[in-house]
Design a protein around this motif. Sequence first.
Motif, PDB file in Angstrom:
ATOM      1  N   LYS A  49      77.211  -2.814  12.231  1.00  0.00           N
ATOM      2  CA  LYS A  49      77.733  -1.803  13.163  1.00  0.00           C
ATOM      3  C   LYS A  49      79.250  -1.717  12.996  1.00  0.00           C
ATOM      4  O   LYS A  49      79.902  -2.630  12.477  1.00  0.00           O
ATOM      5  N   LEU A  50      79.783  -0.598  13.444  1.00  0.00           N
ATOM      6  CA  LEU A  50      81.221  -0.351  13.311  1.00  0.00           C
ATOM      7  C   LEU A  50      81.660   0.628  14.411  1.00  0.00           C
ATOM      8  O   LEU A  50      80.951   1.595  14.694  1.00  0.00           O
ATOM      9  N   GLU A  51      82.825   0.349  15.004  1.00  0.00           N
ATOM     10  CA  GLU A  51      83.382   1.243  16.026  1.00  0.00           C
ATOM     11  C   GLU A  51      84.780   1.673  15.588  1.00  0.00           C
ATOM     12  O   GLU A  51      85.526   0.893  15.005  1.00  0.00           O
ATOM     13  N   TRP A  52      85.133   2.932  15.901  1.00  0.00           N
ATOM     14  CA  TRP A  52      86.481   3.428  15.630  1.00  0.00           C
ATOM     15  C   TRP A  52      86.793   4.615  16.543  1.00  0.00           C
ATOM     16  O   TRP A  52      85.891   5.192  17.150  1.00  0.00           O
ATOM     17  N   GLN A  53      88.055   4.965  16.614  1.00  0.00           N
ATOM     18  CA  GLN A  53      88.509   6.106  17.399  1.00  0.00           C
ATOM     19  C   GLN A  53      89.219   7.089  16.477  1.00  0.00           C
ATOM     20  O   GLN A  53      89.767   6.709  15.431  1.00  0.00           O
TER      21      GLN A  53
END
Length: 700
Positions: free
Chosen positions: A124-128
Amino acid sequence: MSTTGIELNTRRRGLAEAVELISSMRFAISLLTIISISSIIGTVLKQAEPMSNYVNQFGPFWFEIFSKFGLYSVYSSWWFLVILVVLVTSTGLCLIRNAPKMMRDMRSWRENVRFDSLRNFHHKLEWQAPLSKNALAEQSALRLRHAGYATRIVEKDGGTLVTAKKGAGNKFGYIFAHSSIIVILVGGTLDSDLPVRIQQWLFDKTPFTGSGVIADIPAQHRLGTSNPTFRGNTAIAEGQASRTAILNQPSGVLVQELPFSLQLKKFHIEFYSTGMPKLFASDVVVRDLETGHTFESTIKVNHPLIYKGIAVYQSSFDDGGSKLRLTGFPMNGTGSASFPIEGEVNGATELKIGGETYAVEWSGFRPFNVENISQGNDVRAVSKGTSFNEQFAATLGKASGAAAKLDATKDLKNVGPSVQYKLRDASGQAREYMNYMQPMLLDGAQVYLAGVRANPSESFSFLRIPVDERFGVGDWMRLRAALADPDARTVAARRYAARALGANQSNSELAGQLQESAARTLGIFAGGDGRGGFVGVAQFLEKIPQAEQEKAAGIFMKMLNGALWELWQVAREKHGDAPAAPTDANGRFLQLATNALSDSYLYGAPVYLQLDDFTEVKASVLQLTRSPGKNVVYFGCVLLVLGVFAMFYIRERRVWIWVRDVPGNPGAGAEALMAMSTQRKTLDFEREYEDLSVKLPQPA
């Protein structure tokens, strides 16, 4: 709930459990294991051989047991066909149960994921990003499409879901692989003899067990031109035609009608320098029996003729009824006069000799024979120091030529024509014989080989008849007749005694005793007491005390050789020939003649037939097959290849990206949570995840 309802539920549950068992992987693997074992049996044990061969090989007891299980035709036995049907059913149920779910899963986008569940994924990966929620979703979907994914954007409560998939065709591998099993089995069944068996079960078709002309075989032994599948053979002589094929069955043959006829114009054969066949082909004329259309074609090995769905292959070649001219010599009694006899291969000739009537069934003729004849392997060659009886034991039950075995280390040689025939007596009993036309050089001597065997499954044992000064067998035949004549033996014994005594011939008592001993020696060898030859000698020596056997054997053999020499002179004088000179060559001839005389008692024939001349008629053996299941099997193989390729080389990957506004700060842009999954985690998957982890968060 009523009792009826309970019983109904029980039945449904039992049916469901049975279906689940039959369609399970472990059940299919068990069936495949049984089929593999059966295939091994069918490979090791020759299939569709004549039943007599199996009786001779296994004996009556095991023959019956193996016959009960259908091991002589494994691939058409009832239990093997049942296994195939059950395997097709099992595989079909497995497809019915799982294929629809797989198809739905391939079409599904798996949109019902939640934001919190994506956080639990390992990859998984999160970014803005300073973009709006919709713009970030479109950007992410576009980058996934560039990576080869199919994408879909779905509006969710509190956000936008980008769902993507790649390699969904992986599940076609399962469907194709299982479908290929069904297709291949069905195609194989179409090309098996099951259709022929069905005609035997339903339409009273029975194998023909007799003999005669094919045109006279009744209809119940014939299969029509509409028969969907068959594999048979036909032998056509030059100038002849055939419109049928022969289908071998365990208990006989079936006649397969063809929609066309084949006429053999010319059979071609080429040879290597060793005499082995190099190439053979058939020039044929094909005539359509329905339209009358004719055309010519040449059938070669690996170049079949295909017409009306029937493939005609060049299988081998045979004799088409060669004309034979031979000379017969009696092998029993005191007569030695020869007589002419003629025959035709695949025919029979009546023979009257010794007051008995025989049928000579001419079964084969070969214009050439390429053999490896080893030298120095005579059955009488025993090591030094063995006893006399041990030396004789080396010949018991064998004809001389049994030692003429093939030796792969020798050069191949063409030893000339040979004729093969069966000699059948009035009671129907027969033995098979094979005689070579030309003499062979074995162990430094020219001999004619006369083979004999009691059973087709056995190898031939050979009688070696030495060549005389006329390059024939006449001298030996006259010696054999003289040995059977008591008067000739008496004359030979008297001459032997006179020659042995020399100057002491005045001693009439000694001369009489020596003559009597020589006559008895010849009588024992001639079979006067029990069996003749060296077997009779061995039986005689067994009556002597063991301590004296060696000495008695030496005296006996010396007397036998001397008496046979005189007997040979008597036979030559009777025929008008001059006496044989005491040379090494004549001594060698007498030695070989003595061995052949001994083995003649094992030859077991009332006559020896020597091939003099022939007119060869060639025949082509063609194999005809109708294989409607061939293309079905090819299609199944294509499905299998596609299925294996899909399962091993196509990997399904799923990607979800949940896009939403930054919580508590609507103007700050949007945030994304990406999760990725696959059925099998590989290094390629890890590299792809790392690549997407870099590309997806990049600013526009």
